[in-house]
Write an enzyme that holds these catalytic residues in place. Structure first.
Site, PDB file in Angstrom:
ATOM      1  N   LEU A  50       0.862  -1.176   0.000  1.00 15.59           N
ATOM      2  CA  LEU A  50       0.000   0.000   0.000  1.00 15.59           C
ATOM      3  C   LEU A  50       0.898   1.227   0.000  1.00 15.59           C
ATOM      4  CD1 LEU A  50      -2.809  -0.696   2.669  1.00 15.59           C
ATOM      5  CD2 LEU A  50      -3.046  -0.770   0.178  1.00 15.59           C
ATOM      6  N   ASP A  51       0.481   2.296  -0.665  1.00 14.12           N
ATOM      7  CA  ASP A  51       1.214   3.552  -0.575  1.00 14.12           C
ATOM      8  C   ASP A  51       1.321   3.979   0.886  1.00 14.12           C
ATOM      9  OD1 ASP A  51       1.219   3.594  -3.332  1.00 14.12           O
ATOM     10  OD2 ASP A  51      -0.367   5.098  -3.503  1.00 14.12           O
ATOM     11  N   ALA A  52       2.373   4.702   1.208  1.00 14.47           N
ATOM     12  CA  ALA A  52       2.550   5.169   2.581  1.00 14.47           C
ATOM     13  C   ALA A  52       1.345   5.970   3.072  1.00 14.47           C
ATOM     14  CB  ALA A  52       3.818   6.018   2.683  1.00 14.47           C
TER      15      ALA A  52
END
Length: 218
Positions: A50-52
């Protein structure tokens, strides 16, 4: 912790925390995995990313056999991922498919993704769940797993995700309003798929409620 069995752990990742170490040496989720052994000899590992800045459902494999099984599911179309986003404006229809190819660009200042005929095929199904005069609550189901797929598709459709400083408006102090809401994992041929969902994060509640979301009773 959202779910645990002998193969997998499903956790609710907070927004703003990278899943693995990067050049900045900032804190990351993998640093915590040793505390998630639950009796096994080795820590779990990421089954996907997942993106940060994206919150919500994240799947970990508890051992190599589980990771191989999850890898096959995630590399094909064996899983179903459901995201919620609050966007500025609205998509062209109440439901449909964004199917623009995406190309990852590397520059001296970093990397980003854009819609390009030279890119890889990418498809995201969307459905409007609610709205205000200037924002829309979307449910999104990516059919491919390209980097920043949902964010770029929404921006290209004219409805960038709220708080998306890379592909949308610069909104100081406003986090990205993108949440990995749920996942469906068919891990067994003899049992129903595992379905796990994560509650919306606190920073999205005000916008979601303005768009019609009703929090479940405690």
């Amino acid at each position: 912790m959202l779910y645990r069995d002998g193969l997998i752990l499903v956790i609710d990742k907070p927004a703003g925390l990278a899943v693995h170490a990067g050049p900045s040496k900032a804190p990351n989720l993998e640093e915590c995995f040793d505390a998630l052994r639950y009796g096994l000899p080795r820590p779990p590992a990421l089954a996907h990313r997942l993106d940060a800045d994206t919150s919500g459902v994240l799947v970990l494999g508890r051992h190599p056999k589980a990771l191989r099984k999850l890898g096959r599911l995630f590399s094909g179309r064996g899983t179903e991922k459901i995201y919620w986003a609050v966007v500025h404006g609205a998509p062209p229809k109440d439901e449909g498919v964004f199917d623009w190819p995406l190309l990852k660009l590397n520059t001296k200042s970093g990397w980003s993704v854009k819609v390009s005929d030279k890119g890889q095929p990418a498809a995201t199904r969307y459905r409007v769940r609610g709205r205000t005069p200037d924002m829309t609550w979307l449910e999104l189901r990516p059919e491919t797993g390209r980097t920043h797929q949902i964010r770029v598709h929404c921006a290209h459709a004219g409805c960038p995700v709220v708080g998306d400083r890379l592909y949308g408006k610069v909104e100081p102090g406003r986090p990205l309003h993108l949440h990995s809401r749920a996942i469906v994992l068919p891990l067994s041929t003899t049992r129903p798929p595992i379905e796990v969902e994560a509650p919306p994060p606190p920073h999205m509640l005000e916008a979601l409620q303005a768009c019609g979301y009703v929090s479940p009773a405690p």
